[in-house]
Write an enzyme that holds these catalytic residues in place. Structure first.
Site, PDB file in Angstrom:
ATOM      1  N   HIS B  57      97.761 -14.482  79.850  1.00  0.00           N
ATOM      2  CA  HIS B  57      96.791 -13.613  79.166  1.00  0.00           C
ATOM      3  C   HIS B  57      95.903 -12.870  80.167  1.00  0.00           C
ATOM      4  O   HIS B  57      94.833 -12.381  79.797  1.00  0.00           O
ATOM      5  CB  HIS B  57      95.907 -14.444  78.236  1.00  0.00           C
ATOM      6  N   HIS B 219     100.363 -15.342  71.465  1.00  0.00           N
ATOM      7  CA  HIS B 219     101.564 -15.995  71.984  1.00  0.00           C
ATOM      8  C   HIS B 219     102.789 -15.565  71.186  1.00  0.00           C
ATOM      9  O   HIS B 219     103.824 -16.216  71.221  1.00  0.00           O
ATOM     10  CB  HIS B 219     101.421 -17.517  71.892  1.00  0.00           C
TER      11      HIS B 219
END
Lengths: 333, 333
Positions: B57, B219
């Site tokens: 991320h 995700h």
């Protein structure tokens, strides 16, 4: 083609509208012709720096307009040179009596249109000088270029010469400095995937699922060769080798090491490349004095990266560290 | 799978080595367990802010360590929670006597491991409080989450609470502030493409060439629905509608408007989305007081974006504007 756009013909306009909506505290966006200038332009007695080129390489150049970098950026259509008229209008909008420096990436259309604009501006009494950036060691001539392409060193030149312009250096000295930066900068890139130009609607080139292109251009121009996908270490070596050999960079040199993402590569991968680069340069006895990592001169959603090394002297180091305030680079302020 | 990596198992390690090589002027990277802390940690008398979560991320969270934001970041493996031991060690490394605040995104593994770490730290005499961020309005429960997922508001909370921590606010006040930020922030995302987790070697999910997924998780967790590709205007409406309705944001509200890239989306498209967002909020009578545009909480190379709105009051505005110096956000210094 899946993109966050309204219509291919509106991409540049809508994006500039977004820039206008976000950064009106220090930027002004002009439409038809399109250019981005500092809100406080023209600045009396300061040489104005102007750059531009096709859109699709964001944040280049609009993201570099602001204190300590550019006074104006001229975005053309995607991967298309800005028009002479557009460059002329922007030049006049930022001319503050000390002249205007055009920083031009070496692509045939850009060079031609900037030359025409400079001639027109001069005929209207504005002092204009131009420096062409041609730092890409990958290929000698290219699809849109006679001689080497201009890539990553452009970002570094805009920062360094921009800092010198704030110190009110005269136009002739800025030209000299910009040429020095170009002479000491070298770059090369790699693509893992193609990009899709909105108006074309399909990939600019095809690259098999297990191949990469070494020496790619920022518009997808062919590079040196295609290779099977390799490790980050091997890819970094394939980029650094030709860069170091070309200047050549030597043991004892201090450099800015710039790892640039092509737009679609995650930051985590750019740090992996940087780690390999640092190890390789260390083995050569080359010192990384400063670094820059991120998406600064991109090719739409292309996956891949480029490496730029710039040999530093005391002047370049001092100007790199000088305050800057743009949407993209900001420090010391 | 084409990525700039050496080996799937080395991705996090090699990337952290890159972080260590670039930012040693103000960051320190610890390996086994992995964490990034400020070079000058622990800071006596200041509450330390710690966040973490799976890697992939970036720049979240390591890119937010520094003055005015986090004291520590704990990166797990890609899309995998950091371990309790890792969080415990980082907590102890930054504890400066005024306690440690854990900012946790609401994913089951993260919540569990942060809880265990907090308990262990407390048993060793370190004062720890936790705030869970759960701002994603897309779905109520999700693949890895009971309740709402934590996304973009995390970035804003780290900045705002980080600024308050520099002002030496006590732990209890920072907890209250962080909860206020979470309570006033709402987000939703969209994916145009999947991402590829390095250890999996293939796309997390399949999305047809003409479809997008509204309400995607960071995700790749399923969102609300799949739709045919739409215009930027229509996509922005599909994201903003549920966000505004949820808080609800009302006419007269002042907000931070945050357009976040998922990692593979060009900046030019994020500005197009921002332009649509600004027009829509304007039509609602909601004022954008501050904005943030770029790749801040990403999903590897996923194409897409998320929008976060945070309702501001005077305290939040002042703390947002306060100086910050990280690799990613830097102003006022």
């Amino acid at each position: 083609m899946k993109k966050l756009i309204n219509h291919p013909k509106d991409v540049v306009h809508d994006s500039l509208k977004g820039v206008e909506a976000t950064h009106s505290d220090f930027l002004k966006v002009h439409f038809e012709p399109n250019y981005i200038i500092r809100k406080n332009a023209p600045i009396n007695g300061k040489v104005a720096l102007l750059s531009g080129g096709g859109s699709g390489h964001e944040p280049l150049h609009g993201g570099f307009v602001g204190y300590g970098m550019l006074d104006a950026a001229c975005p053309g259509e995607v991967f298309t040179s800005p028009t002479p008229d557009q460059i002329l209008e922007a030049t006049k909008a930022v001319a503050g009596g000390a002249g205007v420096l055009h920083i031009v990436k070496n692509y045939t259309g850009d060079v031609l249109n900037f030359e025409m604009a400079a001639d027109l501006a001069k005929s209207e009494g504005v002092m204009v000088e131009s420096v062409v950036i041609n730092d890409d060691v990958a290929v000698e001539d290219s699809l849109y270029t006679a001689g080497r392409r201009g890539v990553g060193t452009t970002v570094l030149a805009e920062k360094i010469v921009g800092a010198a312009a704030e110190e009110k250096l005269p136009l002739a000295d800025l030209v000299k400095l910009c040429r020095k930066v170009n002479a000491n900068g070298r770059s090369m890139g790699v693509a893992l995937t193609s990009c899709v130009v909105p108006s074309a609607g399909k990939s600019t080139f095809d690259l098999p699922e297990d191949e990469i292109e070494i020496g790619i251009g920022i518009h997808g121009e062919p590079g040196r060769k295609r290779e099977k996908i390799k490790t980050a270490r091997e890819i970094t070596e394939l980029l650094v080798g030709p860069i170091v050999k070309d200047l050549p960079f030597k043991k004892g040199d201090h450099v800015i090491a710039f790892v640039n993402g092509m737009g679609g590569t995650p930051l985590i991968e750019l740090y992996i490349i940087y780690n390999e680069l640092a190890k390789i340069l260390n083995s050569y006895g080359i010192t990384i004095a400063r670094n820059l990592i991120g998406n600064y001169i991109t090719s739409l959603e292309m996956q891949g990266c480029s490496i730029t090394l710039l040999k530093m002297d005391e002047q370049i180091l001092r100007l790199w560290d000088a305050p800057v305030c743009t949407t993209t680079l900001r420090w010391g302020i």
